[in-house]
Motif scaffolding. Structure first.
Motif, mmCIF file in Angstrom:
data_model
loop_
_atom_site.group_PDB
_atom_site.id
_atom_site.type_symbol
_atom_site.label_atom_id
_atom_site.label_comp_id
_atom_site.label_asym_id
_atom_site.label_seq_id
_atom_site.Cartn_x
_atom_site.Cartn_y
_atom_site.Cartn_z
ATOM 1 N N LYS A 1 17.137 -3.218 -5.524
ATOM 2 C CA LYS A 1 18.060 -3.170 -7.001
ATOM 3 C C LYS A 1 17.172 -2.344 -7.834
ATOM 4 C CE LYS A 1 20.134 -7.842 -7.023
ATOM 5 N NZ LYS A 1 20.076 -9.050 -7.685
ATOM 6 N N THR A 2 18.178 -1.784 -8.745
ATOM 7 C CA THR A 2 17.764 -1.022 -10.118
ATOM 8 C C THR A 2 18.149 -1.505 -11.553
ATOM 9 O OG1 THR A 2 19.097 0.496 -9.675
ATOM 10 C CG2 THR A 2 17.023 1.030 -8.566
ATOM 11 N N ILE A 3 17.341 -0.877 -12.313
ATOM 12 C CA ILE A 3 17.996 -1.305 -13.761
ATOM 13 C C ILE A 3 18.285 0.181 -14.291
ATOM 14 C CG2 ILE A 3 17.454 -2.109 -15.958
ATOM 15 C CD1 ILE A 3 15.182 -3.737 -14.884
ATOM 16 N N GLU A 4 19.342 0.094 -14.806
ATOM 17 C CA GLU A 4 19.523 1.670 -15.649
ATOM 18 C C GLU A 4 19.130 1.411 -17.229
ATOM 19 O OE1 GLU A 4 23.843 1.810 -15.586
ATOM 20 O OE2 GLU A 4 23.775 2.933 -13.475
ATOM 21 N N SER B 1 14.284 -5.418 -2.833
ATOM 22 C CA SER B 1 15.942 -5.607 -2.901
ATOM 23 C C SER B 1 16.648 -4.350 -2.972
ATOM 24 C CB SER B 1 16.275 -6.601 -3.602
ATOM 25 O OG SER B 1 16.016 -5.960 -5.026
ATOM 26 N N SER C 1 11.717 -8.015 -7.817
ATOM 27 C CA SER C 1 12.039 -9.469 -7.563
ATOM 28 C C SER C 1 10.842 -10.226 -7.563
ATOM 29 C CB SER C 1 12.585 -9.331 -6.409
ATOM 30 O OG SER C 1 11.696 -9.102 -5.198
ATOM 31 N N GLU D 1 12.290 -4.216 -20.068
ATOM 32 C CA GLU D 1 13.546 -3.645 -19.322
ATOM 33 C C GLU D 1 14.383 -2.656 -20.181
ATOM 34 O OE1 GLU D 1 12.944 -6.605 -20.098
ATOM 35 O OE2 GLU D 1 14.706 -8.090 -20.167
ATOM 36 N N ASP E 1 9.777 1.164 -4.358
ATOM 37 C CA ASP E 1 11.203 0.686 -4.975
ATOM 38 C C ASP E 1 10.809 -0.851 -4.980
ATOM 39 O OD1 ASP E 1 12.534 3.126 -5.395
ATOM 40 O OD2 ASP E 1 12.660 3.334 -3.364
ATOM 41 N N SER E 2 11.893 -1.681 -5.448
ATOM 42 C CA SER E 2 11.748 -3.020 -5.267
ATOM 43 C C SER E 2 12.174 -3.099 -3.988
ATOM 44 C CB SER E 2 12.840 -3.613 -6.418
ATOM 45 O OG SER E 2 13.937 -3.340 -5.951
ATOM 46 N N THR F 1 16.790 5.327 -14.067
ATOM 47 C CA THR F 1 16.942 4.152 -13.386
ATOM 48 C C THR F 1 15.564 3.700 -12.889
ATOM 49 O OG1 THR F 1 17.054 4.718 -10.944
ATOM 50 C CG2 THR F 1 19.265 4.437 -12.400
ATOM 51 N N PRO G 1 13.250 0.583 -10.711
ATOM 52 C CA PRO G 1 13.364 -0.611 -9.721
ATOM 53 C C PRO G 1 13.392 -1.960 -10.517
ATOM 54 C CG PRO G 1 11.417 0.768 -9.014
ATOM 55 C CD PRO G 1 11.720 1.282 -10.674
ATOM 56 N N GLU G 2 14.359 -3.144 -10.042
ATOM 57 C CA GLU G 2 14.261 -4.299 -10.734
ATOM 58 C C GLU G 2 13.408 -5.106 -9.774
ATOM 59 O OE1 GLU G 2 18.215 -6.172 -11.116
ATOM 60 O OE2 GLU G 2 16.863 -8.024 -11.120
#
Ligand code: NAD
Length: 493
Positions: free
Chosen positions: A22-25, A20, A42, A180, A17-18, A37, A39-40
């Motif tokens: 954080k994820t992107i849908e 942070s 960083s 993305e 995972d990232s 989703t 991982p976003e």
């Protein structure tokens, strides 16, 4: 309600995972629903991926014999063939492109890995005919180091293959940033990288936004080569980013490709080629033939036939086997197309078919095959890259006029000529300022055929023999063959 799937990135041979969390849908273009989703990434994740690639470069990959690297590429090619159906299904969900095309493309992409595997041990150095009698000078092609590959949302598997295959063949290691807007396909592809046994860290696949992820990757001090495909505005950021690490850059950008039909064209062939060129993949192709010039004597007759053909194109769910055109990738794209069409009509453009978003679904981003007659090619749909199924059509009289019109646009990626006169086809294809010219055909690709544009369509070539050298640098070595000691540089006379 769709069950949402959560995917992980592939860094240093591990699924993560990232940092942070954080994820992107990601949305399914067919129904505007979140289906996954990712991982976003960083800047810390980017740093981890680049360091893993650098370590793999130094410790293993660059030192392998090219033939041994080629073995891995061939295993990867086989994996692609075995998993083409699965990858096609995922890419269709990710992008909205029809399954018939994504599946065929996934399988064909295996050819790129086989092709560059074949070239891996054929890149030779030279012996320079040097002007100093005691010296022998050789040049060798050496890998560059860590390559950052930035991928757009469309044709990710192909646009990855044309970068990854030559980069790996030549001993580089790679960090790939997926778009993305359609990030899952490349994460599924990463599973095949893992299965093919490529050593950890050699290929890392991350997901994230243009900023901070793309920016952190393309400015990273360990990255020495950036291979970018995407839009011209993003390309300007990439060039600025590369000023931070002085890396070598290649840019595959957009297009507004002109296609010309002469009186003497074989009409059925031209109708099929033009239709494939602009309505294939719903026009979301960088080489889409989106400006059409028809010679005046056949203008009305040919255009009527083209409109009749476009009206029959079946728009529908991308997995259905009868569907010929699927949805667009995003709502933003649909809105941009509508905006350009509205402005064109206000300036005198005449819609011959399509022109309005489709009512087949009130959720998906469906837009029908659209043909607009334009008095001149300064109208918005005729001038701007729309990345959609919109063909702007204009009339011309002479060959000279056709050439002038074809060249009067800032882009120079692809072009098309339909004529049964060989001399004319040769003259026009020579005069057109584009990286690719299709004569009496359109929308073909091959690992053997160099691909890329000129003017605002970018620089650098992907695919073909020459492209492998873009993933090398030349090292010059001087050998002194004399038994005598070198003269003391500070002894005079
Ligand atoms: P885009 O330029 O918006 O994005 C491309 C990639 O760049 C994405 O991964 C994005 O996250 C990344 N990015 C954005 N900002 C960045 C930054 N500041 N630093 C680093 N990376 C950044 O393009 P798109 O909308 O995904 O794709 C459509 C465009 O791509 C069209 O213009 C099309 O013509 C072009 N394209 C060209 C080719 C070709 O081979 N010539 C092929 C396919 C698509």
């Amino acid at each position: 309600m769709t069950k949402i799937k959560n995917f992980k990135m592939f860094i240093d041979g591990e699924w993560v995972d990232s940092e942070s969390g954080k994820t992107i849908e990601t949305l399914n273009p067919e129904n505007n629903e979140v289906w996954a989703t990712v991982p976003e990434a960083s800047t810390k994740d980017v740093d981890k991926a680049v360091k893993a690639a650098q370590k793999a470069f130094e410790n293993s990959w660059a030192n392998l014999h090219p033939r041994d690297r080629a073995k891995y590429l061939r295993v990867l090619a086989d994996q692609l063939r075995i998993n083409a159906e699965h990858l096609g299904t995922i890419e269709t969900k990710d992008t909205g492109k029809i399954f018939k095309e994504t599946k065929t493309q996934a399988s064909y992409i295996a050819e790129y890995y086989d092709y560059f595997a074949g070239l891996a041990d054929k890149v030779e150095g030279t012996v320079v005919p040097i002007d100093k009698p005691d010296m022998q000078v050789t040049t060798t092609r050496i890998p560059i180091g860590v390559v950052a590959a930035i991928i757009p949302w469309n044709s990710q598997m192909l646009l990855t293959a044309v970068k990854l295959a030559p980069a790996l063949a030549m001993g580089n290691t790679v960090v790939i940033k997926a778009s993305e807007l359609a990030p899952v396909t490349l994460l599924e592809f990463a599973k095949l990288i893992e299965k093919s046994g490529i050593p950890r860290g050699v290929v890392n696949i991350i997901t994230g936004l243009g900023e901070p992820c793309g920016k952190a990757l393309t400015t990273h001090n360990l990255v020495e080569r950036i291979a970018f495909t995407g839009g011209p505005e993003t390309a300007k950021h990439i060039i600025k980013n590369s000023a931070e690490n002085l890396s070598q850059v290649s840019l595959e950008l957009g297009g507004k490709s002109p296609v010309v039909v002469f009186n003497d064209a074989e009409q059925e062939n031209a109708l099929n080629g033009i239709t494939a060129g602009i309505f294939g993949a719903s026009g979301q192709s960088c080489i889409a033939g989106s400006r059409l010039y028809i010679q005046s004597e056949i203008y009305n007759e040919f255009l009527d036939k083209l409109v009749a053909k476009a009206e029959k194109i079946k728009l529908g769910a991308p997995m259905d086997k009868d569907t010929q055109m699927g949805p667009l990738n995003s709502f933003k794209q649909l809105e941009n197309i509508e905006k350009n069409i509205k402005a064109t009509v206000e300036q005198g453009g005449i819609i011959r078919c399509g022109g309005k978003r489709s009512s087949i679904s009130n959720k998906g981003y469906y837009f029908p095959a659209t043909i607009i007659e334009c008095e001149n090619h300064n109208l918005p749909t005729a001038e701007n890259e729309l990345f959609g199924p919109v063909l702007s059509v204009m009339k011309f009289d002479t060959e000279e006029q056709a050439i002038k019109l074809m060249n009067d646009n800032k882009y120079g990626l692809s072009s098309g000529v339909y004529s049964s006169n060989l001399g004319r086809s040769m003259r026009v294809s020579k005069a057109v300022r584009a990286g690719i010219v299709f004569v009496n055909t359109y929308r073909l690709i091959s690992p053997m055929a160099p691909f890329g544009g000129i003017k605002d369509s970018g620089y650098g070539k992907e695919a073909g023999i020459e492209s492998i050298k873009e993933y090398t640098r030349i090292k010059t070595t001087w050998y002194n063959s004399s038994d005598k000691p070198m003269t003391d540089p500070f002894t005079m006379g």
